[in-house]
Write a protein that holds these residues in place. Structure first.
Motif, mmCIF file in Angstrom:
data_model
loop_
_atom_site.group_PDB
_atom_site.id
_atom_site.type_symbol
_atom_site.label_atom_id
_atom_site.label_comp_id
_atom_site.label_asym_id
_atom_site.label_seq_id
_atom_site.Cartn_x
_atom_site.Cartn_y
_atom_site.Cartn_z
ATOM 1 N N GLU A 124 6.499 14.602 -5.120
ATOM 2 C CA GLU A 124 6.935 13.235 -4.850
ATOM 3 C C GLU A 124 7.550 13.048 -3.454
ATOM 4 O O GLU A 124 7.158 11.884 -2.895
ATOM 5 C CB GLU A 124 7.948 12.869 -5.993
ATOM 6 N N ALA A 125 8.177 14.009 -2.874
ATOM 7 C CA ALA A 125 8.540 13.730 -1.565
ATOM 8 C C ALA A 125 7.468 13.895 -0.407
ATOM 9 O O ALA A 125 7.927 13.581 0.653
ATOM 10 C CB ALA A 125 9.690 14.834 -1.307
ATOM 11 N N LYS A 126 6.591 14.411 -0.864
ATOM 12 C CA LYS A 126 5.300 14.665 0.160
ATOM 13 C C LYS A 126 4.743 13.491 0.088
ATOM 14 O O LYS A 126 3.533 13.309 -0.482
ATOM 15 C CB LYS A 126 4.868 15.926 -0.203
ATOM 16 N N ARG A 127 4.990 12.271 0.739
ATOM 17 C CA ARG A 127 4.352 11.101 0.925
ATOM 18 C C ARG A 127 2.888 11.104 1.304
ATOM 19 O O ARG A 127 2.061 10.595 0.735
ATOM 20 C CB ARG A 127 5.002 10.097 1.723
ATOM 21 N N SER A 128 2.587 11.697 2.283
ATOM 22 C CA SER A 128 0.943 11.829 2.821
ATOM 23 C C SER A 128 0.054 12.565 1.651
ATOM 24 O O SER A 128 -0.991 11.922 1.393
ATOM 25 C CB SER A 128 0.857 12.530 3.974
ATOM 26 N N LEU A 129 0.530 13.548 0.900
ATOM 27 C CA LEU A 129 -0.087 14.076 -0.366
ATOM 28 C C LEU A 129 -0.321 13.212 -1.227
ATOM 29 O O LEU A 129 -1.241 13.191 -1.896
ATOM 30 C CB LEU A 129 0.604 15.310 -0.615
ATOM 31 N N VAL A 130 0.847 12.400 -1.641
ATOM 32 C CA VAL A 130 0.792 11.330 -2.916
ATOM 33 C C VAL A 130 -0.170 10.438 -2.353
ATOM 34 O O VAL A 130 -0.920 9.967 -3.218
ATOM 35 C CB VAL A 130 2.156 10.647 -3.064
ATOM 36 N N ASP A 131 -0.315 9.738 -1.044
ATOM 37 C CA ASP A 131 -1.045 8.837 -0.669
ATOM 38 C C ASP A 131 -2.688 9.224 -0.830
ATOM 39 O O ASP A 131 -3.524 8.645 -1.250
ATOM 40 C CB ASP A 131 -1.048 8.433 0.731
ATOM 41 N N TYR A 132 -2.869 10.611 -0.327
ATOM 42 C CA TYR A 132 -4.032 11.145 -0.692
ATOM 43 C C TYR A 132 -4.519 11.177 -2.168
ATOM 44 O O TYR A 132 -5.790 10.635 -2.512
ATOM 45 C CB TYR A 132 -4.247 12.722 0.081
ATOM 46 N N LEU A 133 -3.777 11.770 -2.984
ATOM 47 C CA LEU A 133 -4.025 11.766 -4.310
ATOM 48 C C LEU A 133 -4.315 10.363 -4.786
ATOM 49 O O LEU A 133 -5.366 10.180 -5.791
ATOM 50 C CB LEU A 133 -3.095 12.310 -5.390
ATOM 51 N N ASN A 134 -3.743 9.171 -4.614
ATOM 52 C CA ASN A 134 -3.878 7.917 -4.849
ATOM 53 C C ASN A 134 -5.174 7.370 -4.184
ATOM 54 O O ASN A 134 -5.633 6.275 -4.855
ATOM 55 C CB ASN A 134 -2.678 6.912 -4.372
#
Length: 585
Positions: free
Chosen positions: A393-403
């Protein structure tokens, strides 16, 4: 449907997921290069020369009635009508019936039968849904054609249910891996008259798929005699696939005796015509089909050598030493397996990337080292797995990529649906090594000196307890030898453009020599030399090193190696085949 993924990700995710599903298939109807509509319906149009050869054999009098269950481009229908006219039939279309689900097939039919044609004889319907009462001819003397090559899991639900029901009614329990062609053959028997004939062009799975053995059993109990001819020439290049073909001829339907299926091999259509002519004349056109087709077709001297080597008790299956499993199924390789450049472009944190073997070509020798992994990254290979284990959750760029993964594709992806967390692709299991699942020059076993895993385009291997490092090296080296490579050809099957495809169960059956090693230094030296040769691209040199070791350890003689090498060369040439671009439309 438009591509909703970022440009750096390549193919749409739904296509990538379908490609991965294809990689998990255990039947070998190779359709990976066919456009999706053709792939879905299994449509291939047969070269004119092939249709003529089959029609000339199957239709023997001008009174023969003919059924073509999937007439498609009307190539077989044209050959059938020509054959009946040659035999003196004035209105041959009165004796011919057919069916097809493709609207384009009836466009071709209208061009073939100009003017008013007996459309009640040609039905736009799934053949599996038809019975004898649907045609004016209740029983046919000939059934001929090129059935659809689509696998059961790619069928529409209604057709899938119909196929399974028909096989149950016929008393043939086909596995869920069976392809549509198998159900066509079983169902076509109910349309044949006593002493009738069948002529088909089938995919290579008729020879090598496990489920096809039950189809062959039905043929043997239904006909007086049968001939199956493996074609080295690829007939459907112009149709977008390199599927290899088998010609099947069956005659004497309703015979009370059990037929012998004769198995032959033909280089091209000219050779096929000669083979059929010999069979018609009562001559032996091939060999009696017993067991695996490739083994039955081995030259007799090599068959003797093979049997003699096996009788010595010095060989064991590869599966006695290790387990073969598929690599991890990401569900969308192009999304989860990235190059370093793509990972950086999406600012994916380094701690969320794990090195992975994305393709077997990323294995450079007989062992994978950390240096190899580094070189793969430097070469720009897609060799980094997006690893979402742990808190993200704290890894914003990774979350954006998954989204960024389109919701519609996510909902349709069966692999994602099986996971508690859709994007959790890494299973955390480190294999002891890797095994190629498809390779042009035969299989290679690579030891894993790192902590990486692989995608499902590569098999993972796990050695049994007690298999020490020296034995592991010996097994990897032994697999490079002529004996094991020949065994692999006998166990595997030709796939796509001619590569040797090995499912885990088939790979486990490959024979290697029993590791009885008194001097580990001999194995270490040979292993290092073979590793160097493979890294330089010299697979034949590595095979020579393995063969020399086998001779030195007393497993083989140079004469036996030469005999097996000749057969290995022949099998590989047959597998790779030749191509023809001519197809009728």
């Amino acid at each position: 449907m438009p591509n909703l993924l970022p440009p750096a990700l390549g193919l749409p995710a739904e296509l990538d997921a379908q490609n991965e599903a294809e990689a998990l298939r255990t039947d070998a109807d190779s359709l990976e290069r066919v456009p999706l509509d053709r792939k879905k319906n299994g449509i291939f149009y047969t070269p004119t020369r092939a249709t003529q050869i089959l029609a000339n054999w199957a239709i023997q009098t001008r009174e023969d009635s003919v059924l073509e269950p999937s007439f498609g481009g009307c190539g077989f229908l044209a050959a059938v009508l020509d054959r009946l006219r040659t035999l003196g039939r004035v209105l041959p279309e009165e004796l011919v019936c057919g069916s097809d689900v493709d609207p384009d097939a009836f466009v071709f039919l209208g061009k073939l039968l100009t003017g008013d044609f007996p459309d009640h004889r040609f039905l736009r319907s799934d053949f599996l849904a038809l019975t004898n009462s649907d045609f004016p001819t209740r029983a046919f003397t000939v059934v001929i054609g090129n059935p659809p090559y689509v696998s059961l899991h790619n069928m529409e639900e209604e057709q899938r249910s119909t196929a399974v029901r028909l096989s149950e009614v016929a008393g043939v329990n086909l596995s869920r891996k069976a392809s549509l062609w198998a159900y066509f053959l079983i169902h076509s028997l109910s349309f044949l008259d006593v002493n009738g004939r069948m002529a088909w062009i089938l995919p290579g799975s008729f020879v090598h798929a496990d489920y096809s053995a039950k189809v062959r059993d039905v043929l043997q109990s239904s006909f007086r005699r049968c001939l199956a001819v493996q074609l080295e020439e690829r007939l459907f290049i112009a149709e977008g696939t390199e599927e290899n073909s088998v010609v099947l001829l069956c005659e004497g339907y309703g015979s009370s005796q059990t037929a012998e299926i004769e198995l032959a091999r033909a280089k091209d259509l000219n050779d096929l015509e000669l083979t059929v002519a010999a069979w018609v004349a009562g001559k032996r056109a091939g060999v009696k089909w017993e067991g695996r087709a490739s083994l039955a077709l081995l030259p007799e001297p090599t068959r003797t050598v093979w049997d003699d080597i096996r009788s010595r008790g010095q060989t064991r299956s590869l599966g006695a030493f290790l387990k073969v499993r598929i690599g991890i199924v990401t569900g969308a390789n192009k999304f989860f397996v990235l190059s370093e450049q793509n990972a950086n472009a999406h600012s994916i944190p380094p701690e969320c990337l794990q090195p992975i073997i994305g393709k077997f070509a990323h294995c450079r020798g007989l062992v994978v080292s950390d240096v190899d992994l580094l070189r793969n990254r430097e070469a720009g290979f897609r060799c980094l797995l997006v690893d979402t284990r742990g808190e993200i959750e704290a890894k914003r760029s990774l979350v954006d990529y998954l989204n960024s993964y389109p919701k519609i594709y996510k909902e349709q992806n069966q692999t994602f649906a099986k996971r508690s967390t859709w994007h959790l692709a890494h299973d955390g299991i480190r294999p002891d090594g890797f095994l190629s699942c498809m390779q042009g020059d035969g299989p290679t076993l690579v030891l894993n000196d790192t902590g990486v895993t692989c995608t499902n385009t590569v098999h993972r291997i796990f050695f049994e307890s007690g298999v020490d490092n020296c034995t592991q090296k010996f097994l990897a080296l032994s697999l490079q030898g002529t004996f094991a490579q020949l065994s692999a050809e006998l166990e595997g099957r030709s796939y796509g453009s001619g590569g040797l495809k090995l499912e885990p169960s088939e790979a486990a059956r490959i024979l290697v020599f029993e590791p009885e090693i008194s001097d580990p230094d001999i194995v270490d030296l040979a292993f290092s030399r073979a590793d160097e040769l493979i890294r330089s691209g010299d697979r034949s040199g590595a095979r020579a090193v393995a063969d020399e070791l086998h001779v030195r350890l007393g497993f083989l003689s140079p004469e036996e190696i030469r005999s097996m090498n000749n057969a290995l060369t022949q099998l590989r040439e047959s597998r790779r085949g030749s191509r023809t671009e001519k197809a009728n439309v």
